[in-house]
Design an enzyme around this catalytic site. Sequence first.
Site, PDB file in Angstrom:
ATOM      1  N   CYS A   2      28.387  44.654  69.925  1.00 16.70           N
ATOM      2  CA  CYS A   2      26.989  44.414  70.281  1.00 16.70           C
ATOM      3  C   CYS A   2      26.786  42.956  70.691  1.00 16.70           C
ATOM      4  O   CYS A   2      27.515  42.068  70.281  1.00 16.70           O
ATOM      5  CB  CYS A   2      26.102  44.691  69.079  1.00 16.70           C
ATOM      6  SG  CYS A   2      26.349  46.321  68.403  1.00 16.70           S
ATOM      7  N   ARG A  27      30.901  42.550  77.113  1.00 13.45           N
ATOM      8  CA  ARG A  27      31.283  42.989  75.763  1.00 13.45           C
ATOM      9  C   ARG A  27      31.245  44.503  75.630  1.00 13.45           C
ATOM     10  O   ARG A  27      31.756  45.055  74.657  1.00 13.45           O
ATOM     11  CB  ARG A  27      30.335  42.380  74.714  1.00 13.45           C
ATOM     12  CG  ARG A  27      30.425  40.880  74.609  1.00 13.45           C
ATOM     13  CD  ARG A  27      29.245  40.318  73.853  1.00 13.45           C
ATOM     14  NE  ARG A  27      29.294  40.569  72.427  1.00 13.45           N
ATOM     15  CZ  ARG A  27      29.859  39.769  71.540  1.00 13.45           C
ATOM     16  NH1 ARG A  27      30.455  38.671  71.952  1.00 13.45           N
ATOM     17  NH2 ARG A  27      29.839  40.049  70.266  1.00 13.45           N
ATOM     18  N   TRP A  98      26.558  48.605  71.030  1.00  9.76           N
ATOM     19  CA  TRP A  98      27.765  49.446  71.134  1.00  9.76           C
ATOM     20  C   TRP A  98      27.727  50.299  69.871  1.00  9.76           C
ATOM     21  O   TRP A  98      27.893  49.781  68.763  1.00  9.76           O
ATOM     22  CB  TRP A  98      29.016  48.564  71.197  1.00  9.76           C
ATOM     23  CG  TRP A  98      30.302  49.304  71.049  1.00  9.76           C
ATOM     24  CD1 TRP A  98      31.015  49.484  69.910  1.00  9.76           C
ATOM     25  CD2 TRP A  98      31.036  49.967  72.089  1.00  9.76           C
ATOM     26  NE1 TRP A  98      32.141  50.211  70.167  1.00  9.76           N
ATOM     27  CE2 TRP A  98      32.189  50.519  71.486  1.00  9.76           C
ATOM     28  CE3 TRP A  98      30.840  50.152  73.456  1.00  9.76           C
ATOM     29  CZ2 TRP A  98      33.134  51.233  72.222  1.00  9.76           C
ATOM     30  CZ3 TRP A  98      31.787  50.858  74.171  1.00  9.76           C
ATOM     31  CH2 TRP A  98      32.914  51.392  73.560  1.00  9.76           C
ATOM     32  N   ASN A 124      24.497  42.634  64.824  1.00 11.01           N
ATOM     33  CA  ASN A 124      25.837  42.921  65.324  1.00 11.01           C
ATOM     34  C   ASN A 124      26.733  42.986  64.095  1.00 11.01           C
ATOM     35  O   ASN A 124      26.724  42.065  63.288  1.00 11.01           O
ATOM     36  CB  ASN A 124      26.264  41.789  66.276  1.00 11.01           C
ATOM     37  CG  ASN A 124      27.708  41.892  66.691  1.00 11.01           C
ATOM     38  OD1 ASN A 124      28.344  42.927  66.508  1.00 11.01           O
ATOM     39  ND2 ASN A 124      28.234  40.818  67.266  1.00 11.01           N
ATOM     40  N   GLY A 125      27.472  44.088  63.940  1.00  7.95           N
ATOM     41  CA  GLY A 125      28.351  44.209  62.774  1.00  7.95           C
ATOM     42  C   GLY A 125      28.127  45.546  62.092  1.00  7.95           C
ATOM     43  O   GLY A 125      27.557  46.470  62.677  1.00  7.95           O
ATOM     44  N   GLU A 511      55.467  52.871  72.222  1.00  6.13           N
ATOM     45  CA  GLU A 511      54.270  52.118  72.587  1.00  6.13           C
ATOM     46  C   GLU A 511      54.637  50.764  73.191  1.00  6.13           C
ATOM     47  O   GLU A 511      54.017  50.306  74.157  1.00  6.13           O
ATOM     48  CB  GLU A 511      53.370  51.956  71.351  1.00  6.13           C
ATOM     49  CG  GLU A 511      52.144  51.097  71.552  1.00  6.13           C
ATOM     50  CD  GLU A 511      51.240  51.508  72.708  1.00  6.13           C
ATOM     51  OE1 GLU A 511      51.426  52.592  73.271  1.00  6.13           O
ATOM     52  OE2 GLU A 511      50.358  50.699  73.079  1.00  6.13           O
ATOM     53  N   LYS A 515      53.559  49.491  76.951  1.00  3.68           N
ATOM     54  CA  LYS A 515      52.759  48.275  77.148  1.00  3.68           C
ATOM     55  C   LYS A 515      53.424  47.376  78.178  1.00  3.68           C
ATOM     56  O   LYS A 515      52.777  46.851  79.061  1.00  3.68           O
ATOM     57  CB  LYS A 515      52.631  47.555  75.798  1.00  3.68           C
ATOM     58  CG  LYS A 515      51.391  46.860  75.503  1.00  3.68           C
ATOM     59  CD  LYS A 515      50.169  47.676  75.177  1.00  3.68           C
ATOM     60  CE  LYS A 515      49.961  48.915  75.913  1.00  3.68           C
ATOM     61  NZ  LYS A 515      49.051  49.885  75.422  1.00  3.68           N
ATOM     62  N   GLU A 518      53.198  48.826  81.788  1.00  5.32           N
ATOM     63  CA  GLU A 518      51.835  48.778  82.309  1.00  5.32           C
ATOM     64  C   GLU A 518      51.447  47.434  82.885  1.00  5.32           C
ATOM     65  O   GLU A 518      50.876  47.363  83.957  1.00  5.32           O
ATOM     66  CB  GLU A 518      50.845  49.006  81.147  1.00  5.32           C
ATOM     67  CG  GLU A 518      50.480  50.395  80.860  1.00  5.32           C
ATOM     68  CD  GLU A 518      49.404  50.392  79.775  1.00  5.32           C
ATOM     69  OE1 GLU A 518      49.710  50.059  78.620  1.00  5.32           O
ATOM     70  OE2 GLU A 518      48.262  50.730  80.100  1.00  5.32           O
ATOM     71  N   HIS A 534      74.241  58.826  73.298  1.00  6.21           N
ATOM     72  CA  HIS A 534      74.247  60.134  73.971  1.00  6.21           C
ATOM     73  C   HIS A 534      73.866  60.015  75.442  1.00  6.21           C
ATOM     74  O   HIS A 534      73.417  60.979  76.045  1.00  6.21           O
ATOM     75  CB  HIS A 534      73.299  61.096  73.240  1.00  6.21           C
ATOM     76  CG  HIS A 534      73.734  61.368  71.835  1.00  6.21           C
ATOM     77  ND1 HIS A 534      74.829  62.139  71.524  1.00  6.21           N
ATOM     78  CD2 HIS A 534      73.254  60.916  70.646  1.00  6.21           C
ATOM     79  CE1 HIS A 534      74.990  62.174  70.220  1.00  6.21           C
ATOM     80  NE2 HIS A 534      74.043  61.428  69.653  1.00  6.21           N
ATOM     81  N   LYS A 633      40.966  52.572  83.224  1.00  8.63           N
ATOM     82  CA  LYS A 633      40.739  52.505  81.777  1.00  8.63           C
ATOM     83  C   LYS A 633      40.481  53.887  81.203  1.00  8.63           C
ATOM     84  O   LYS A 633      40.900  54.198  80.096  1.00  8.63           O
ATOM     85  CB  LYS A 633      39.554  51.568  81.498  1.00  8.63           C
ATOM     86  CG  LYS A 633      39.267  51.349  80.022  1.00  8.63           C
ATOM     87  CD  LYS A 633      40.393  50.591  79.338  1.00  8.63           C
ATOM     88  CE  LYS A 633      40.242  50.502  77.841  1.00  8.63           C
ATOM     89  NZ  LYS A 633      41.534  50.244  77.170  1.00  8.63           N
TER      90      LYS A 633
HETATM   91  C1  F6R Z   1      47.758  52.476  77.715  1.00  9.48           C
HETATM   92  C2  F6R Z   1      46.528  53.168  77.972  1.00  9.48           C
HETATM   93  C3  F6R Z   1      46.568  54.609  78.325  1.00  9.48           C
HETATM   94  C4  F6R Z   1      45.573  55.377  77.464  1.00  9.48           C
HETATM   95  C5  F6R Z   1      45.483  56.850  77.890  1.00  9.48           C
HETATM   96  C6  F6R Z   1      44.550  57.639  76.995  1.00  9.48           C
HETATM   97  O1  F6R Z   1      47.548  51.145  77.394  1.00  9.48           O
HETATM   98  O2  F6R Z   1      45.487  52.586  77.870  1.00  9.48           O
HETATM   99  O3  F6R Z   1      47.842  55.131  78.182  1.00  9.48           O
HETATM  100  O4  F6R Z   1      45.979  55.267  76.141  1.00  9.48           O
HETATM  101  O5  F6R Z   1      45.027  56.933  79.216  1.00  9.48           O
HETATM  102  O6  F6R Z   1      43.263  57.117  77.021  1.00  9.48           O
HETATM  103  P1  F6R Z   1      42.211  57.465  75.889  1.00  9.48           P
HETATM  104  O7  F6R Z   1      42.707  56.886  74.625  1.00  9.48           O
HETATM  105  O8  F6R Z   1      40.938  56.849  76.366  1.00  9.48           O
HETATM  106  O9  F6R Z   1      42.140  58.958  75.828  1.00  9.48           O
END
Ligand code: F6R
Length: 638
Positions: A2, A27, A98, A124-125, A511, A515, A518, A534, A633
């Site tokens: 927020c 934000r 938020w 906020n919080g 993961e 990362k 990406e 293998h 995103k």
């Molecule tokens: C990786 C990333 C994507 C999301 C995926 C699922 O950093 O951001 O792999 O994790 O697209 O997205 P959500 O979690 O929004 O369903």
Amino acid sequence: MCGIVGYIGNKNAAPVLIRALKKLEYRGYDSAGIAVYTGEDILVKKAKGALKNLAERITGEIIPYKPADKEFDACELSLFDKTGDFVKGTLGIGHTRWATHGEPSDTNSHPHSSTDGTISIVHNGIIENYAELKAKLQAEGYVFQSQTDTEVAAQLIAKAYKEEKDIFKAVLKVLHLIEGSYALGVVCKDYPDRIICARKESPLIIGLGKGENFIASDVPAILEHTRDVYYLGEKEVAVLYTDHVDMFNFEGEKVIKEAKHVEWDMDAAEKGGYPHFMIKEIHEQPKGLTDTMRPRIVKDNSGKASDVYFEENKMDEAWKNAKRVVITACGTAYHSGVVAKYAFEKIARMKVDVDVASEFRYRNPILDKDDIFIVVSQSGETADTLSALRLAKQNGLKVVAITNVVGSTVSREADDVIYTLAGPEIAVASTKAYTTQVLCMYLLAIKAGKLRGTLSDEDASKLLSELETIPAKVQEILDGKDVIQKFASTQFNKDKIFYIGRQFDSATSLESALKLKEVSYMHSEAFAAGELKHGPIALIDDKTLVVAIASEPSLYDKIGSNMVEVKARGATVLVITQDSGDAFKGKADEIFRIPECSSTLASLLTVIPAQLFAYYCSILKGIDPDKPKNLAKSVTVE
Ligand code: F6R
């Protein structure tokens, strides 16, 4: 998270507040509102959605759609300025929300007011004991409009004001009643010459103008008016007048501090001084983890962590009787499911199947009504994850959603929702959402273990107490980030990066590799360490970096052998481990030590250096980590 703003001066407050809120848009928010003292009363205006909805509600004028961003922005800003023609007053507070408690809606938006309209507040919080406080107030006859924790604080301040007959004393009293994290802005119609604000664990700054003063959760909100600020300290309260500001601690004792001059430009200010949202969000993990765990860990009378409480949870019986857990998600969220497989097996002794949603939905999967189905989604809008959820529901399964967005489609369609309280994630690459998802999985596994009698009270308590130490350990890793940065500067030209690990660490490897791909576009893969021989070992050469993740002491020898194998074939080896002895001496070129931790929970730590490594490689390659190519995103198409 927020955004809070407040203004006291001689200008029309409404446009100043809405323009300031505009500067906090980065934000993330789902609704907005302002409260302005108009001479007699406090007038509150709020609206779900974008700030222009709030301005449109005030002026009755609708902004025509203009595709060119700049023109559209100018158009919006002129509408914001017009709000002063409709809401007249020179004292006010504003808020972008938020959602954390209650869906995004007009009613749940801030500011919230006491029933008698004397007090309005923005917050906020998270007020952790709000349910208990609300129940007490309800028993005394107080009626609530919203589902928020904030309205409880507004009513409490009004009640204390009746008792104390002094607004400052009333606010101080309430600060001792509420628990959790908060930045608060308070106006009282009997005190039109001041704004009171307070903070505990949530940021709040005071902007110092000439004949006017401001409050804001962040610098960008006030930069167009002033660069001179007070940073309100932890557990401090301030009273702002047009011409001066008084500051106190929570005991009401005066605090003197020096104003600071902000040198940041707007772009740096939006990112809290960090160069990118990704690194800012990596640094927000201690807070995200604390916010996510604290309201859920129950303490016994001696203050010992003893149980897990999910206020949203309606499924205790289902957990007791479940034969299996099925977890479905995409990308990073899927990887939290892979950690969960190990966590549920180890902690609750439950059978787990985990699958990516795009596979699951076309598989004609075998599902049983006694299965518990968990979907994980930061956005709560991912198309494949939603389809998987619907498929599970059609088959009669109970669905638990773990999501970061209150009111998202996933949260609405699931039977039960557990929110990650990471705050909005803006960088495309998910970091703080991931660790809070993993945390929720641990909490769920502990809860399930207790309900099913597979985890003793003592072991549950040990795990919960250890979880409480994790945010500080994450901070410790972040404080040592220079080592990772330096290492990245020697490795970012490698052709291939392989992450290897066993058990929980193989999940973290997945993961970590994602990362890196990406945001740095480097070819990275993850392997269960035992799988190397293998096939993948054929790829190892002197252009390869192998990152071994080793958090389980009983497997140090095993992964140590894998490291020797790849080193013998020319690879450079980094090991991320909690070993402080000689387990990896001579087997790795670089050792990154994480703080000591049980291997069960180490997944929350081992991933942090990997996130940092990905970020620094991205920077070294000249890529903008916040906007990696070809990625969105929220993936709302198949
Ligand atoms: C990786 C990333 C994507 C999301 C995926 C699922 O950093 O951001 O792999 O994790 O697209 O997205 P959500 O979690 O929004 O369903």
